[in-house]
Design a protein around this motif. Structure first.
Motif, PDB file in Angstrom:
ATOM      1  N   GLU A  44       0.814  -1.195   0.000  1.00  0.00           N
ATOM      2  CA  GLU A  44       0.000   0.000   0.000  1.00  0.00           C
ATOM      3  C   GLU A  44       0.859   1.261   0.000  1.00  0.00           C
ATOM      4  OE1 GLU A  44      -1.754   1.531   3.177  1.00  0.00           O
ATOM      5  OE2 GLU A  44      -3.099   2.674   1.916  1.00  0.00           O
ATOM      6  N   PRO A 124      -2.452   6.874   7.663  1.00  0.00           N
ATOM      7  CA  PRO A 124      -3.106   7.538   6.533  1.00  0.00           C
ATOM      8  C   PRO A 124      -2.694   8.986   6.313  1.00  0.00           C
ATOM      9  CG  PRO A 124      -4.636   7.264   8.352  1.00  0.00           C
ATOM     10  CD  PRO A 124      -3.414   6.496   8.720  1.00  0.00           C
ATOM     11  N   THR A 127       0.461   8.833   4.411  1.00  0.00           N
ATOM     12  CA  THR A 127       0.114   8.236   3.113  1.00  0.00           C
ATOM     13  C   THR A 127      -0.499   9.303   2.214  1.00  0.00           C
ATOM     14  OG1 THR A 127      -0.286   6.076   4.117  1.00  0.00           O
ATOM     15  CG2 THR A 127      -1.299   6.458   1.977  1.00  0.00           C
ATOM     16  N   PHE A 154      -9.211  12.097   0.211  1.00  0.00           N
ATOM     17  CA  PHE A 154      -8.651  10.875   0.817  1.00  0.00           C
ATOM     18  C   PHE A 154      -9.596  10.362   1.899  1.00  0.00           C
ATOM     19  CE2 PHE A 154      -6.031   8.196   3.401  1.00  0.00           C
ATOM     20  CZ  PHE A 154      -5.025   7.711   2.591  1.00  0.00           C
ATOM     21  N   GLY A 162      -8.569   4.057  -2.901  1.00  0.00           N
ATOM     22  CA  GLY A 162      -9.371   4.246  -1.707  1.00  0.00           C
ATOM     23  C   GLY A 162     -10.647   3.431  -1.761  1.00  0.00           C
ATOM     24  N   TRP A 164      -9.180   4.154   1.942  1.00  0.00           N
ATOM     25  CA  TRP A 164      -8.001   3.646   2.638  1.00  0.00           C
ATOM     26  C   TRP A 164      -8.367   2.647   3.736  1.00  0.00           C
ATOM     27  CZ3 TRP A 164      -6.739   4.072   7.815  1.00  0.00           C
ATOM     28  CH2 TRP A 164      -5.440   3.668   8.160  1.00  0.00           C
ATOM     29  N   HIS A 167      -9.365  -0.729   2.423  1.00  0.00           N
ATOM     30  CA  HIS A 167      -8.190  -1.404   1.865  1.00  0.00           C
ATOM     31  C   HIS A 167      -7.377  -2.064   2.984  1.00  0.00           C
ATOM     32  CE1 HIS A 167      -4.615  -1.980  -0.571  1.00  0.00           C
ATOM     33  NE2 HIS A 167      -5.075  -1.268  -1.587  1.00  0.00           N
TER      34      HIS A 167
END
Ligand code: A3P
Length: 283
Positions: A44, A124, A127, A154, A162, A164, A167
């Motif tokens: 990821e 996140p 990220t 996001f 996404g 996120w 996932h």
């Protein structure tokens, strides 16, 4: 990847995204997904770092061999047209695949063949910052908003790959399966050696103390940033415009980019995962 971008454009009515019209969506069958049989490395964020570690562990720490071929050619990217998954079938084992796809979008053969899968997750906030910088750098799509706009998308789950939390949760829920290993970017930062030893054990490989020490040096951010077989410098002026793929390599850089209101929204997302036992550190 291009298919995802097309979806994003629709989601947002084209207000933030402009896609290079010369690039067309690819069909999954173009990648030979129906014949998926190999050893993927599901990831990821922190992908390239993990890839270099895995490659060296599985290739007897042959640094010359690693240096001779770009990471892009050593790990074909499942959902990307180059070099194409077909080349995986032609290469001798051990074979490696990189993907950013969530488990639910992977071929069914994953459950039948049970290849070893290493999933790397990152908090996140970092990220999102890293992904926004990447988005600004690539020249096949243009994001017209600012960091806060991107972060909002996001949180809403409409940026690449996404949502996120879905996932990550899909991977986390499978962490105890024997062919799956879940690691985090923050684990690698905090305890490189321990995390690498876990990875080696999972790959059924052993390493000496001196091999581990050499790997730690080789995989340090500064050396990877200047390593032309992993830093994507070959894409400069091709798929990438201005910017550096190996940008900062830190935990907590989000503090320089996200407002406290936005940080709260990310915290809510992370908190929603905590009942499952999944926690992230972000500083
Ligand atoms: P930043 O943008 O925060 O610097 P991926 O490979 O999945 O695209 O992830 C890219 C992120 O991993 C980038 O984060 C990059 O700098 C970071 N990264 C790559 N190699 C690293 C290393 N050796 N040490 C720390 N971070 C690394």
């Amino acid at each position: 990847m291009y298919a995802s971008l097309a979806k994003i454009t629709r989601h947002n009515g084209g207000s933030f995204w402009r896609r290079n019209p010369s690039l067309r969506s690819q069909n999954s069958s173009d990648y030979g997904l129906t014949r998926f049989r190999s050893k993927p490395n599901i990831v990821e964020d922190g992908t390239t770092w993990l890839q270099e570690i895995v490659y060296l562990i599985c290739n007897d720490f042959d640094y010359e061999k690693a240096q001779a071929t770009t990471i892009e050619d050593r790990f074909p990217f499942l959902e990307f047209p180059y070099p194409g998954v077909k080349v995986v079938a032609q290469s001798p084992p051990p074979r490696f695949i990189k993907t950013h796809l969530p488990f639910s979008l992977l071929p069914k053969q994953l459950d039948e063949k049970k290849p070893k899968v290493i999933y790397i997750a990152r908090n996140p906030k970092d990220t999102a910052v890293s992904l926004q910088a990447f988005t600004k750098m690539i020249n096949y799509v243009t994001f017209l908003g600012n960091m806060e706009d991107f972060a909002q998308l996001f949180v809403e789950g409409t940026v690449f790959y996404g949502p996120w939390e879905k996932h990550v949760k899909e991977a986390w829920d499978r962490r105890d399966e024997e062919n799956i290993l879940f690691v985090t970017y923050e684990d690698l930062h905090k305890d490189f050696r321990g995390t690498v030893q876990d990875i080696a054990r999972f790959l059924e490989k052993s390493m000496s103390e001196s091999q581990l020490r050499a790997l730690e040096v080789h995989c340090s951010f500064s050396l990877m940033q200047s390593n032309d077989s992993v830093n994507y410098s070959w894409q400069q002026g091709v798929l990438f415009g201005e910017g550096q793929f190996m940008r900062k390599g830190k935990v907590g850089d989000w503090k320089n980019h996200l407002s406290s209101e936005m940080s709260d929204k990310f915290d809510a997302m992370v908190t929603s995962l905590e009942p499952s036992g999944l926690h992230f550190v972000d500083s």
